[in-house]
Design a protein around this motif. Structure first.
Motif, PDB file in Angstrom:
ATOM      1  N   LYS A  26       0.833  -1.201   0.000  1.00  0.00           N
ATOM      2  CA  LYS A  26       0.000   0.000   0.000  1.00  0.00           C
ATOM      3  C   LYS A  26       0.867   1.251   0.000  1.00  0.00           C
ATOM      4  O   LYS A  26       1.936   1.287   0.604  1.00  0.00           O
ATOM      5  CB  LYS A  26      -0.910   0.008   1.239  1.00  0.00           C
ATOM      6  N   LYS A  69      -8.526  -0.272   9.155  1.00  0.00           N
ATOM      7  CA  LYS A  69      -8.681  -0.990   7.886  1.00  0.00           C
ATOM      8  C   LYS A  69     -10.009  -0.645   7.210  1.00  0.00           C
ATOM      9  O   LYS A  69     -10.082  -0.523   5.987  1.00  0.00           O
ATOM     10  CB  LYS A  69      -8.586  -2.496   8.132  1.00  0.00           C
ATOM     11  N   GLU A  75      -9.576   2.729   5.577  1.00  0.00           N
ATOM     12  CA  GLU A  75      -8.787   2.636   4.353  1.00  0.00           C
ATOM     13  C   GLU A  75      -9.618   2.050   3.213  1.00  0.00           C
ATOM     14  O   GLU A  75      -9.604   2.574   2.085  1.00  0.00           O
ATOM     15  CB  GLU A  75      -7.552   1.774   4.603  1.00  0.00           C
ATOM     16  N   ASN A  76     -10.341   0.975   3.503  1.00  0.00           N
ATOM     17  CA  ASN A  76     -11.126   0.330   2.455  1.00  0.00           C
ATOM     18  C   ASN A  76     -12.256   1.221   1.956  1.00  0.00           C
ATOM     19  O   ASN A  76     -12.664   1.149   0.787  1.00  0.00           O
ATOM     20  CB  ASN A  76     -11.707  -0.988   2.962  1.00  0.00           C
ATOM     21  N   THR A  77     -12.781   2.079   2.847  1.00  0.00           N
ATOM     22  CA  THR A  77     -13.908   2.935   2.484  1.00  0.00           C
ATOM     23  C   THR A  77     -13.472   4.168   1.712  1.00  0.00           C
ATOM     24  O   THR A  77     -14.072   4.522   0.688  1.00  0.00           O
ATOM     25  CB  THR A  77     -14.681   3.370   3.742  1.00  0.00           C
ATOM     26  N   PRO A  84      -8.751   3.070  -0.740  1.00  0.00           N
ATOM     27  CA  PRO A  84      -8.222   1.738  -1.050  1.00  0.00           C
ATOM     28  C   PRO A  84      -6.832   1.845  -1.693  1.00  0.00           C
ATOM     29  O   PRO A  84      -6.603   2.698  -2.556  1.00  0.00           O
ATOM     30  CB  PRO A  84      -9.251   1.178  -2.040  1.00  0.00           C
TER      31      PRO A  84
END
Length: 400
Positions: free
Chosen positions: A154, A204, A207-209, A212
């Protein structure tokens, strides 16, 4: 709020952008016998650093989780700093010598001096700081990846990503992102009861929302800036009467600056005295150490209104040295570590005695993810536990 290990790593990286004239000294306090790293000795050493900070500009002090001390300073002659180091060593050891080999492999050295303008020195300290903060080297396999699986690398978040998340928190319903983990009360039998649920937004999930492919925690100073917006978003959600009633007794993690804000005052005004008694405010220990005036000003007032206050994120070694009689809190959360079981019998007994005293705040043993941790909680008289092991045992109706 980042802990001191992460805060030091972030500070060191900033110094690395312009390291000329910067020196650092690493005191290997963790290697000393328990009697030598007493609270009195630590306090005396920190007073010496405070005096040094008043004489030399750009001096910073870090008391790490394992009780090692690191000081960075700028434009001080190296021999002057070395003299200060000798004085600090005498605080801990008097005229005694050092017999251990320190973390850099040097025998008989209680402290290590670094010239950060020297690339080899800087990299040596940086490598240690990254390991101490739990930051894996870029591109290194992470613990969760199965052998042979592709590793997701990332990118580090920047100010643009931060602005995107802040905007998203303003316009997004965060209720699906708000997670809860129960803290259980251990009774005399094998039954447990939920004491409260800790509400939090997992990094997490953020980050995903919102970003990404990016990681937030690698850029600590940006992530710290974001925590105030996270606090405000959680308070906005919990201002909804239906949200509060469905959550019963719960805890929320807040910065002291948030507690002092208008956003919290608005949240507070919407609660009845009975509802305040169902809210536990969790404050990270680093926030307390860095903002003692805010703690002294606001925490007693919170308790007077009926809130409970929890001092969060305590390493077991710090528990031995904090003067809890001088801290106005109802709970203290200590993280379980298998290293506790490696302590010698005398020190282990002292830790058990300390966390089990009635005069102390009630201790919560968090990250209690092993049967060993659960046994320690019972032996030490800790009646509140939190962790995946307990969650699974309760879910599967396994006696505890």
């Amino acid at each position: 709020m980042a802990d001191q290990n992460a805060r030091f790593l972030a500070h060191l990286k900033r110094l690395g952008e312009s390291p000329n004239g910067c020196l650092a000294v690493h005191f290997h306090t963790s290697e000393l016998p328990a009697a030598k790293k007493s609270r009195d000795n630590l306090s005396a050493a920190i007073r010496q650093f405070a005096a040094m900070k008043s004489r030399y500009k750009d001096t910073e002090l870090f008391l790490l989780r394992n009780l090692d001390i690191i000081v960075t300073t700028k434009d001080i002659p190296r021999h002057n700093l070395a003299m200060e180091c000798v004085n600090v060593q005498e605080v801990f050891l008097g005229k005694m010598g050092v017999s251990f080999t320190n973390t850099y492999g040097a025998l008989g050295e209680f402290y290590t001096l670094f010239d950060l303008g020297n690339r080899a020195d800087y990299n040596k300290l940086l490598n240690w700081a990254e390991a101490a903060a739990g930051v894996a080297a870029a591109g290194a396999p992470t613990g969760g990846a199965p052998p042979g699986a592709p590793i997701e690398i990332k990118k580090e978040a920047d100010s643009t990503i931060l602005a995107r998340i802040k905007e998203g928190l303003q316009r997004t319903d965060i209720s699906p992102m708000l997670l809860a983990q129960a803290a259980y009360h251990l009774g005399d039998s094998d039954k447990v009861a939920v004491m409260f649920r800790e509400n939090y937004i997992a990094v997490k999930v953020l980050e995903n929302t919102f970003c990404p492919g990016y990681t937030l925690t690698s850029n600590r100073w940006l992530f710290n800036d974001l925590t105030g917006d996270l606090d405000a978003a959680v308070l906005r959600l919990l201002s909804n009467a239906e949200e509060r009633t469905t959550r019963r007794k719960f805890s929320i993690n807040l910065n002291l600056s948030t507690v002092a804000s208008e956003r919290f005052a608005k949240f507070d005004n919407e609660l009845t005295p009975e509802q305040r008694q169902n809210v536990i405010i969790e404050v990270n220990k680093t926030d307390m150490f860095e903002s003692p005036r805010l703690w002294i000003k606001h925490v007693p007032a919170l308790r007077d209104k009926g809130y409970k206050v929890l001092l969060d994120s305590l390493h077991y070694e710090a528990v031995e040295f904090i003067d809890f009689n001088a801290i106005s809190c109802d709970y203290a959360k200590m993280f379980w570590s298998g290293d506790i079981m490696k302590m010698n019998a005398d020190r282990f007994a002292k830790l058990q005695d300390r966390v089990g005293r009635r005069s102390m705040p009630q201790f919560v043993l968090a990250r209690c993810d092993t049967a060993e941790g659960l046994r320690f909680a019972r032996a030490a008289g800790i009646h509140i536990v939190q962790g995946r092991l307990i969650d699974n045992m309760v879910k599967k109706n396994i006696p505890i």
